[in-house]
Design an enzyme around this catalytic site. Structure first.
Site, PDB file in Angstrom:
ATOM      1  N   GLY A  62       4.758  -0.392  -4.040  1.00  0.00           N
ATOM      2  CA  GLY A  62       3.691  -0.006  -3.304  1.00  0.00           C
ATOM      3  C   GLY A  62       2.867   1.015  -3.889  1.00  0.00           C
ATOM      4  O   GLY A  62       2.814   1.163  -5.103  1.00  0.00           O
ATOM      5  N   HIS A  63       2.130   1.879  -3.106  1.00  0.00           N
ATOM      6  CA  HIS A  63       1.051   2.826  -3.811  1.00  0.00           C
ATOM      7  C   HIS A  63       1.866   4.290  -3.757  1.00  0.00           C
ATOM      8  O   HIS A  63       0.977   5.310  -3.986  1.00  0.00           O
ATOM      9  CB  HIS A  63      -0.214   2.886  -3.075  1.00  0.00           C
ATOM     10  N   GLY A  64       3.047   4.284  -3.311  1.00  0.00           N
ATOM     11  CA  GLY A  64       3.765   5.839  -3.454  1.00  0.00           C
ATOM     12  C   GLY A  64       3.621   6.442  -2.119  1.00  0.00           C
ATOM     13  O   GLY A  64       3.403   5.992  -1.302  1.00  0.00           O
ATOM     14  N   ASP A  86       0.873  -1.129  -0.016  1.00  0.00           N
ATOM     15  CA  ASP A  86       0.200  -0.018   0.101  1.00  0.00           C
ATOM     16  C   ASP A  86       0.847   1.311   0.124  1.00  0.00           C
ATOM     17  O   ASP A  86       1.995   1.168  -0.379  1.00  0.00           O
ATOM     18  CB  ASP A  86      -0.934  -0.159   1.295  1.00  0.00           C
ATOM     19  N   ASP A  87       0.362   2.379   0.720  1.00  0.00           N
ATOM     20  CA  ASP A  87       1.135   3.654   0.436  1.00  0.00           C
ATOM     21  C   ASP A  87       2.536   3.362   1.325  1.00  0.00           C
ATOM     22  O   ASP A  87       2.757   2.677   2.288  1.00  0.00           O
ATOM     23  CB  ASP A  87       0.465   4.746   1.234  1.00  0.00           C
TER      24      ASP A  87
END
Length: 397
Positions: free
Chosen positions: A233-235, A211-212
């Protein structure tokens, strides 16, 4: 219980940075054992010490159950984790914590050790909180609740069931040389999430998760992120904001000299339409960033509504003010290199874009730069050309 040491030992402690009257507490457990009660006892003794003290978890692998180590303490406490502590591998629903450090001033955590959340079974069976409001929470691996003047360094977190690290109500905390890893398909495993905190620094760290890598919640101010490598990940995300009522403003976020690689998003600000509150996120700056095959490298998304959990037709009431993206370079994983999708009810104010050079080589055409409800101030060169393409809907919308 703690013990005082002889002159030669005290001299060594002074060389290592401890005061001569420091007490050291060792858990006294052998590798393979459950140290929950021993650690709690050692911490409780350290917390009651009138002078700075240290709790040592030695090298080895230990079982560790749910534990809360809370102050206030009579003097600063340092915990040195040299080994690996492992959570219960079962999917534990309804519990929101594993290891909690709370209500302390001058706290330190270090030692090069590992927190292993044993999250594999939880990801497969029960973690659907990224899809629905009505879910049973899983334990966050490490929580820092209302910890002030803290130094967290040289620790690792692997395979958290939920968030790896959650920071709430912190003041003046520095996190450095943190390593976070989990599979890219592990849901809701944010690397470091912050909320209601002021003066946090995240430095020289590596975050690879599902995730983030870093997520910035409401009430966060004066956050400095530097030399962090993120991916997969999501940055690095500010938000999401506006999901809940009574959220607080976000201000003073600075992300510099970071690298994002193979992430689903890059530098992202996300707010909910039909928001439950009206707050402001301001003075958010991203500078000197390298992106490597990152999907949506630069993204302001004020229509963030995953799994159709909101009314997309109602404009977001979260105000975005004084935002900048400068010297961002590298490659995009899709053609949407830059997408500024601001609220039609509260258009973004004072957005600066400077020296963007993001390339895309896919079959569907060159990289694009899209703008909606924003007129950015342009500095230096822009590649792709700023606001040159019509806005298209984000994936899943």
């Amino acid at each position: 219980m703690g013990a005082y040491f002889g002159v030669s030992t005290i001299f060594i402690f002074c060389l290592l940075g401890f005061s001569a009257n420091a007490e050291v507490f060792n858990i006294g457990s052998s590798s393979g054992s459950d140290i929950t009660q021993a650690l709690l006892k050692a911490f409780t003794s350290a917390c009651q010490s009138l002078s700075p003290s240290k709790v040592v978890i030695p090298k080895g692998e230990f079982k560790l159950g749910e534990i809360e180590m809370r102050g206030p303490c009579k003097a600063p406490v340092e915990i040195t984790l040299q080994g690996t502590v492992k959570a219960d591998g079962n999917a534990i629903q309804g519990k929101e914590k594993w290891v909690v450090f709370g209500n302390m001033n001058g706290f330190k955590l270090n030692g090069g050790g590992v927190f292993d959340g044993e999250g594999n079974a939880a990801w497969r069976r029960v973690n659907n909180c990224h899809q629905t409001f009505n879910c049973k929470k899983l334990p966050i691996s490490i929580r820092f609740d209302f910890v002030e003047n803290a130094e967290i360094k040289d620790i690792s977190s692997i395979d958290a069931k939920n968030f790896h690290i959650n920071v709430l109500g912190a003041k003046n905390m520095t996190m450095s040389n943190i390593k976070i890893t989990a599979p890219e398909d592990s849901p809701n495993t944010d690397g470091i999430h912050l909320g209601r905190s002021d003066g946090v620094k995240i430095l020289n760290s590596f975050i690879s998760t599902g995730d983030d890598c870093i997520s910035v919640g409401d009430g966060t101010s004066n956050l400095h992120v530097e030399k962090v490598t993120c991916g997969p990940g999501h940055g690095i995300s500010v938000g999401s904001l506006g999901r809940y009522g009574k959220e607080q403003d976000v201000s003073g976020i600075r992300v510099v000299n970071c690298t994002l690689q193979e992430t689903d998003n890059g530098l992202r600000i996300k707010t909910w339409p039909s928001a439950a509150c009206s707050t402001t996120a301001s003075d958010i700056h991203f500078e000197d960033i390298i992106v490597k095959n990152v999907t949506n490298p630069i993204l302001i998304d004020q229509e963030y509504c995953p799994w159709n959990q909101c009314n997309k037709k109602k404009a977001s009431t979260i105000k975005l003010v004084n935002i900048s993206f400068k010297n961002v370079r590298g490659t995009s994983g899709n053609k949407d290199a830059v997408k500024l999708l601001c609220s039609k009810g509260y258009p973004c104010q004072n957005v600066e874009i400077g020296d963007i050079d993001i390339k895309y080589s896919g079959a569907d055409g060159p990289a694009t730069f899209q703008c909606s409800n924003v007129s950015p101030r342009l500095l230096g060169a822009q590649s792709p050309e700023a606001c040159s393409s019509p806005v298209t809907k984000l994936p899943g919308q």
